[in-house]
Enzyme design. Structure first.
Site, PDB file in Angstrom:
ATOM      1  N   GLU A 150     -31.396  60.244 -62.042  1.00 53.19           N
ATOM      2  CA  GLU A 150     -31.014  62.120 -61.724  1.00 53.19           C
ATOM      3  C   GLU A 150     -30.345  61.767 -62.968  1.00 53.19           C
ATOM      4  O   GLU A 150     -29.785  63.024 -63.766  1.00 53.19           O
ATOM      5  CB  GLU A 150     -30.103  62.293 -60.838  1.00 53.19           C
ATOM      6  CG  GLU A 150     -31.416  61.890 -59.680  1.00 53.19           C
ATOM      7  CD  GLU A 150     -32.569  63.256 -59.579  1.00 53.19           C
ATOM      8  OE1 GLU A 150     -32.315  63.838 -60.440  1.00 53.19           O
ATOM      9  OE2 GLU A 150     -32.935  62.563 -59.028  1.00 53.19           O
ATOM     10  N   LYS A 185     -45.141  94.099 -51.692  1.00 49.70           N
ATOM     11  CA  LYS A 185     -46.345  95.182 -51.513  1.00 49.70           C
ATOM     12  C   LYS A 185     -46.116  96.675 -50.059  1.00 49.70           C
ATOM     13  O   LYS A 185     -46.823  97.642 -50.262  1.00 49.70           O
ATOM     14  CB  LYS A 185     -47.604  94.542 -51.106  1.00 49.70           C
ATOM     15  CG  LYS A 185     -48.023  93.856 -52.716  1.00 49.70           C
ATOM     16  CD  LYS A 185     -49.388  92.950 -52.704  1.00 49.70           C
ATOM     17  CE  LYS A 185     -49.416  92.224 -51.604  1.00 49.70           C
ATOM     18  NZ  LYS A 185     -48.388  90.794 -52.221  1.00 49.70           N
ATOM     19  N   THR A 186     -46.015  95.623 -49.221  1.00 45.12           N
ATOM     20  CA  THR A 186     -45.933  96.469 -47.702  1.00 45.12           C
ATOM     21  C   THR A 186     -45.117  97.208 -47.410  1.00 45.12           C
ATOM     22  O   THR A 186     -45.161  98.371 -47.163  1.00 45.12           O
ATOM     23  CB  THR A 186     -45.874  95.262 -46.490  1.00 45.12           C
ATOM     24  OG1 THR A 186     -47.363  94.793 -46.559  1.00 45.12           O
ATOM     25  CG2 THR A 186     -45.856  96.089 -45.242  1.00 45.12           C
ATOM     26  N   HIS A 195     -32.296  62.675 -66.514  1.00 40.64           N
ATOM     27  CA  HIS A 195     -32.951  63.943 -66.328  1.00 40.64           C
ATOM     28  C   HIS A 195     -32.384  64.927 -66.615  1.00 40.64           C
ATOM     29  O   HIS A 195     -32.089  65.909 -67.416  1.00 40.64           O
ATOM     30  CB  HIS A 195     -33.145  64.145 -64.622  1.00 40.64           C
ATOM     31  CG  HIS A 195     -34.643  64.080 -64.485  1.00 40.64           C
ATOM     32  ND1 HIS A 195     -35.973  63.920 -65.349  1.00 40.64           N
ATOM     33  CD2 HIS A 195     -35.211  63.531 -63.421  1.00 40.64           C
ATOM     34  CE1 HIS A 195     -37.448  63.471 -64.424  1.00 40.64           C
ATOM     35  NE2 HIS A 195     -36.113  62.828 -62.863  1.00 40.64           N
ATOM     36  N   GLY A 216     -50.514  92.104 -55.960  1.00 36.35           N
ATOM     37  CA  GLY A 216     -49.456  90.964 -56.375  1.00 36.35           C
ATOM     38  C   GLY A 216     -48.595  89.693 -55.998  1.00 36.35           C
ATOM     39  O   GLY A 216     -49.580  89.896 -54.796  1.00 36.35           O
ATOM     40  N   PRO A 217     -48.161  88.819 -56.081  1.00 36.58           N
ATOM     41  CA  PRO A 217     -47.975  87.334 -55.586  1.00 36.58           C
ATOM     42  C   PRO A 217     -47.080  87.563 -54.519  1.00 36.58           C
ATOM     43  O   PRO A 217     -46.891  88.737 -54.380  1.00 36.58           O
ATOM     44  CB  PRO A 217     -46.656  86.446 -56.482  1.00 36.58           C
ATOM     45  CG  PRO A 217     -47.175  87.291 -57.715  1.00 36.58           C
ATOM     46  CD  PRO A 217     -47.515  88.576 -56.925  1.00 36.58           C
ATOM     47  N   PRO A 218     -47.660  86.862 -53.423  1.00 36.31           N
ATOM     48  CA  PRO A 218     -47.363  87.259 -51.839  1.00 36.31           C
ATOM     49  C   PRO A 218     -45.557  87.025 -51.479  1.00 36.31           C
ATOM     50  O   PRO A 218     -44.879  86.314 -52.738  1.00 36.31           O
ATOM     51  CB  PRO A 218     -47.120  85.548 -51.327  1.00 36.31           C
ATOM     52  CG  PRO A 218     -48.390  85.147 -52.116  1.00 36.31           C
ATOM     53  CD  PRO A 218     -47.570  85.308 -52.746  1.00 36.31           C
ATOM     54  N   GLY A 219     -44.932  88.125 -51.048  1.00 37.25           N
ATOM     55  CA  GLY A 219     -43.569  88.016 -50.969  1.00 37.25           C
ATOM     56  C   GLY A 219     -42.764  89.060 -51.925  1.00 37.25           C
ATOM     57  O   GLY A 219     -41.249  88.863 -51.884  1.00 37.25           O
ATOM     58  N   THR A 220     -43.815  89.883 -52.704  1.00 32.88           N
ATOM     59  CA  THR A 220     -43.228  90.951 -53.560  1.00 32.88           C
ATOM     60  C   THR A 220     -42.825  92.236 -53.394  1.00 32.88           C
ATOM     61  O   THR A 220     -41.806  93.216 -53.956  1.00 32.88           O
ATOM     62  CB  THR A 220     -43.973  90.886 -54.922  1.00 32.88           C
ATOM     63  OG1 THR A 220     -44.932  91.029 -54.731  1.00 32.88           O
ATOM     64  CG2 THR A 220     -43.860  88.956 -56.040  1.00 32.88           C
TER      65      THR A 220
END
Length: 656
Positions: free
Chosen positions: A451, A232-233, A454, A226-230
């Site tokens: 801005e 896993k650890t 946008h 998975g992507p970083p910070g999701t």
């Protein structure tokens, strides 16, 4: 009672061992002093002639006299024995039960001493002032002993710093974190599917016989992708916490050292420790550090240390048995495509669990977990924060909660308020607000129109993301203003009209400068780059044009990092692609300019509001646009997008 005494003795022994291990230099110094004192006291500078001639010297009193006194004693015949050395003379005199020993410094040039001793019939002889054993001890043995002690001390420190063994080529105990985590599945939110997939690992660890009796083999490895910070650890710790088993965690980079064979040795130590504590979990974070494909460089050979470490890991996973007390290896990576095929074959990491970024409901659950210890005001709306943070991972959400608490603390508030949460979200997405940065009025005017362009295009284009905030206050490293667009929901698929809408919004800033100011600035550089990338992806990857049809021109290499691609098309196709990108961008640019001309007076109102307040929120922006449309009897262009959003909101609320 006896057991308690034994435990006390063991504890005392451990304390003693810890003292010697922690203070090797002090222990060595004390030991050296003791050795020197012993030899100084028991090795005397006498030879055998003295003891044989004068008898026992147990009851002896030593006195220092000068040479004149000594010569007078010789003349009077009071001495019983004289021992002559190279620099010192020892004179012995029997005085009842006590023997007096006189130490005299020898005077060079006195050639009559021997004749005077013979005339008085006083026995005399010679002696060695320096003992041969003491010479060897202090000249050779002791220096070598000191050098050896210093070498052992330095080796011991190197062992501590490098994780075991001389020069770090031993145990990996210092690099492995061994614990029994208290984290459970209730502490992990936002990854419900991944939790369901790993719950069976808990059952494997708790009840292995249930599967072994049926002839099943318990899986040895599970790869968390998975992507970083999701999380896993955190998920791996939760598995160990639910199963109540030891958790051995180590980073993949900890196995790599400059010495070949160190990594393999550490892998062996890791699995040996895990087998002793089985059932247990071994967690290897960032396994791609050692598990990269051995054929990735397209040639024979490679990094010998990394390959030996990988080979040892493969051998260990094949070697240990999980029949009675299983050891399950969990590993985490955000780059599964670079892993060696041997790691992913059946019998090793044959199960892969995707730990992806959370959806709306997942973000709500994650935020609720992280606000448990935060003092919140009554105006907090977790759902609103979750809607603003679409696409962020669990670590990002945790950081936002902490940042909001820090902001409230700086303002000496008793509770964290909703505006603190929103400010934290903006800081995470757009960067730190820099009110101290001064910009001149002309640049402020340019930024206001940019801005506003946008924002208006985003609110009047079907499929565009809703505007949460428009600001001309500088943020981050280089942004002089920003328009914060936040989707109401996670988007896993995007339709063609949504991609086109995103292109229009990106071009709105530059178009507003040209329409209202008559000149363009450098502020649209990043907008044009992103718009070009979207058109390239529409043509080369998604097949959304007639230039290449359904042929894929670029292959994505990395799902999570969104980087790396290869071009597999001819020069003629490249020319057609370039021409199509240029044409499409020009067409969308003209359409955007036409929309801005249509809403010219509305843009002026938005700019005036920005100059006055510097910041306007999404509701205020939509109110200005809606009022303008009603005043000019214009068919509103916001209803289609707003109705779609309201339907999405209801679906999100039902899901929540």
């Amino acid at each position: 009672m006896a057991q308690n005494n034994n435990n006390n003795n063991n504890n005392q022994n451990k304390k003693g061992n810890n003292f010697f291990n922690q203070n090797p230099l002090l222990v060595f110094a004390i030991f050296s002093i003791i050795v020197i004192v012993i030899f100084k006291n028991f090795i005397t500078p006498n030879d055998g002639m003295i003891n044989n001639s004068v008898g026992s010297t147990a009851n002896a009193v030593t006195k220092n006299i000068n040479y004149y006194q000594f010569k007078e004693m010789v003349k009077e015949g009071k001495l019983s024995y004289v021992a002559i050395g190279q620099t010192v003379i020892r004179a012995y005199m029997q005085n009842g039960p006590v023997k007096d020993v006189f130490i005299v410094k020898k005077v060079e040039g006195d050639n009559n001493l021997i004749s005077q001793l013979e005339a008085k019939k006083i026995p005399y002889g010679g002696f060695n002032e320096s003992n041969v054993f003491s010479e060897i001890l202090f000249s050779w043995v002791l220096p070598i002993f000191i050098f050896f002690g210093i070498w052992m001390l330095l080796a011991n420190r190197m062992q501590k710093n490098m994780g075991g063994g001389i020069l770090g080529m031993g145990s990996s105990k210092k690099l492995v974190n061994s614990e029994k985590p208290k984290v459970t599945f209730s502490d992990v939110a936002g990854v419900e599917e991944a939790k369901e997939e790993v719950k069976e690992i808990v059952d494997f660890l708790k009840h292995p016989s249930r599967y072994i009796n049926l002839g099943a083999k318990i899986p040895k490895g599970v790869l968390l992708v998975g992507p970083p910070g999701t999380g896993k650890t955190l998920l791996a710790k939760a598995v160990a916490g639910e199963a109540d088993v030891p958790f051995f965690s180590v980073s993949g980079s900890s196995f790599i050292e400059m010495f070949v064979g160190v990594g393999a040795s550490r892998v062996r130590d890791l699995f040996e420790n895990a087998k002793k504590e089985a059932p247990a979990i071994v967690f290897i974070d960032e396994i791609d550090a050692i598990g990269k494909s051995r054929a990735a460089n397209g040639q024979m050979g490679g990094n010998d240390e990394r390959e030996q470490t990988l080979n040892q890991l493969l051998a260990e996973m094949d070697g240990f048995s999980s029949d009675k007390s299983p050891v399950i290896v969990l590993a985490a990576t955000n780059r599964p495509e670079v892993l060696d095929a041997a790691l992913l074959r059946p019998g090793r990491f044959d199960r892969q669990v995707l730990v992806d970024k959370p959806d709306f409901k997942g973000r709500v659950d994650i935020l609720k977990v992280h606000v448990t210890d935060i003092k919140l005001s009554k105006d907090i709306k977790i759902e609103e924060i979750a809607r603003m943070t679409a696409g962020l991972a669990g670590a990002d959400l945790a950081n936002i909660i902490n940042e909001a608490a820090l902001l409230a603390g700086r303002k000496s508030k008793e509770f964290v308020e909703q505006k603190d949460m929103i400010e934290a979200v903006e800081r995470a997405i757009a960067g730190l607000e820099k009110k101290s940065r001064r910009i001149n009025p002309e640049e402020k005017k340019i930024v206001s129109y940019h801005e506003s362009g946008h924002a208006l295009i985003a609110e009047t284009t079907k499929g565009a993301k809703s505007v949460s905030k428009v600001s001309i206050i500088p943020r981050g490293l280089a942004a002089l203003g920003y328009t914060l667009n936040t989707p109401e929901e996670n988007k896993f698929l995007m339709q063609k009209h949504e991609l086109v809408a995103e292109i229009d919004v990106l071009l709105g800033g530059r178009a507003a400068e040209e329409v209202f100011l008559g000149e363009i600035s450098t502020g649209a550089g990043n907008d044009l780059e992103r718009a070009t990338d979207i058109v390239k992806s529409m043509v080369g990857i998604y097949g959304m044009s007639d230039v290449a049809g359904l042929m894929v021109l670029e292959k994505q290499r990395n799902t999570f990092l969104m980087g790396g691609s290869t071009k597999e098309y001819s020069e003629k196709m490249a020319e057609n692609l370039d021409q199509h990108i240029k044409t499409m961008l020009n067409e969308r640019y003209e359409i955007v300019k036409g929309r801005l001309e249509e809403y010219r007076e509305c843009i002026e109102r938005i700019v005036d509001k920005l100059k006055e307040d510097e910041t306007i929120d999404g509701d205020m922006l939509r109110s200005i646009i809606s009022t303008f449309e009603k005043e000019n009897n214009m068919p509103t262009k916001m209803h289609a997008r707003t109705e779609t959003s309201s339907i999405d909101d209801k679906e999100d609320q039902n899901d929540a």
